[in-house]
Scaffold this active site. Structure first.
Site, PDB file in Angstrom:
ATOM      1  N   ASP A 135       0.822  -1.201   0.000  1.00 44.88           N
ATOM      2  CA  ASP A 135       0.000   0.000   0.000  1.00 44.88           C
ATOM      3  C   ASP A 135       0.863   1.260   0.000  1.00 44.88           C
ATOM      4  OD1 ASP A 135       0.568   0.796   2.739  1.00 44.88           O
ATOM      5  OD2 ASP A 135      -0.791  -0.778   3.394  1.00 44.88           O
ATOM      6  N   LYS A 136       0.211   2.375  -0.203  1.00 47.47           N
ATOM      7  CA  LYS A 136       0.909   3.642  -0.423  1.00 47.47           C
ATOM      8  C   LYS A 136       1.900   3.976   0.677  1.00 47.47           C
ATOM      9  CE  LYS A 136      -0.096   8.532  -1.423  1.00 47.47           C
ATOM     10  NZ  LYS A 136      -1.179   9.527  -1.636  1.00 47.47           N
TER      11      LYS A 136
END
Length: 270
Positions: A135-136
């Site tokens: 994820d980011k």
């Protein structure tokens, strides 16, 4: 950087490559029949899902005949064209990156201002893509390739591969909660257990831990700790299917060695 009057170059650890001489591997021979969408995706022009769209819309021909039926199978010697241009199985490229924070790994996020693909846009002419998700706000080991068959083996739930993460928590992880995660907990999408957990760095702080899992479920590490009452700050994947980020600074990448490619293809990793 661009050398004066020369081709674009980029650095792969201690070696320097150009868009004319970077490491790539021969396209695999197709034995027997395979689905048309797989053949198209192996050419590197799109994913299998996008290939289905091309087929349904009549943009694909097989031996000069438009094919719109999903599930159609083809052979190595068939002539496959997309909008009149023949497509062929392309050479394979393999890159490992130390993903930095703030970059997304999804290719279809219109709201993302930074993608890992921006970091490798001049690496090769083939259409590579990230294998699996980080994820980011997560960092660490990320594999990018155009080898769809390998990507499927590494991410499909039935081929659970070893992953190790270093996690910073908002408070001390108790021994009791550590045991809960190892024995197993039940999340909304099923049961899950850590293969191993240990304290890292300063044993007295107990905020930083290492966790080993084999599951590839979305945001699984964050959800596991949240389930037992902890918030995850930093999440760093330090190992994925035999690959590490050794000698790669955050945001750097390199081509895999022949030995690493052979390891991944043979499955001689955990």
């Amino acid at each position: 950087e661009r050398a004066p009057n020369g081709p674009k170059t980029f650095v792969n650890t201690a070696n320097e490559y150009t868009l004319e001489n970077y490491p790539s591997y021969a396209a695999p021979k197709i034995e027997g029949e395979i689905r048309l969408n797989r053949y198209i995706s192996m050419s590197g022009i799109c994913s299998r899902r996008e290939a289905d769209e091309y087929i349904s819309s009549g943009q694909i021909t097989v031996n000069g005949v438009v094919v719109t039926e999903l599930g159609t199978k083809v052979h190595q010697n068939d002539t496959i064209c997309y909008n009149g241009k023949q497509i062929q199985n392309e050479k394979k490229v393999y890159i490992v990156m130390n993903k930095p924070k703030g970059f997304v790994t999804t290719l279809d996020d219109p709201h993302a201002d930074k993608s890992v693909m921006d970091l490798v846009k001049n690496a090769c002419t083939e259409r590579i893509y990230p294998v699996g998700r980080l994820d980011k706000n997560s960092v660490g080991v990320l594999l990018l390739t155009n080898d769809g068959d390998l990507a499927k083996r590494l991410t499909h739930p039935t081929y659970e591969k070893k992953k190790i993460y270093q996690v910073s928590l908002d408070k001390h992880l108790t021994r009791a909660d550590m045991e809960r995660l190892i024995l197993g907990i039940t999340l909304e999408d099923g049961d899950i257990a850590a293969d191993d957990i240990c304290y890292v760095e300063d044993p007295k702080s107990k905020n930083a831990v290492g966790i080993e899992i084999h599951s590839g479920r979305n945001r699984i590490v964050r959800r596991m700790f949240e389930h037992v009452g902890y918030k995850v700050g930093k999440l760093d994947r330090v190992y994925f299917a035999g690959l590490t980020k050794q000698k790669l600074k955050r945001g750097e990448w390199r081509f895999l060695t022949e030995k690493e490619v052979s390891m991944l293809k043979s499955g001689n990793y955990e």
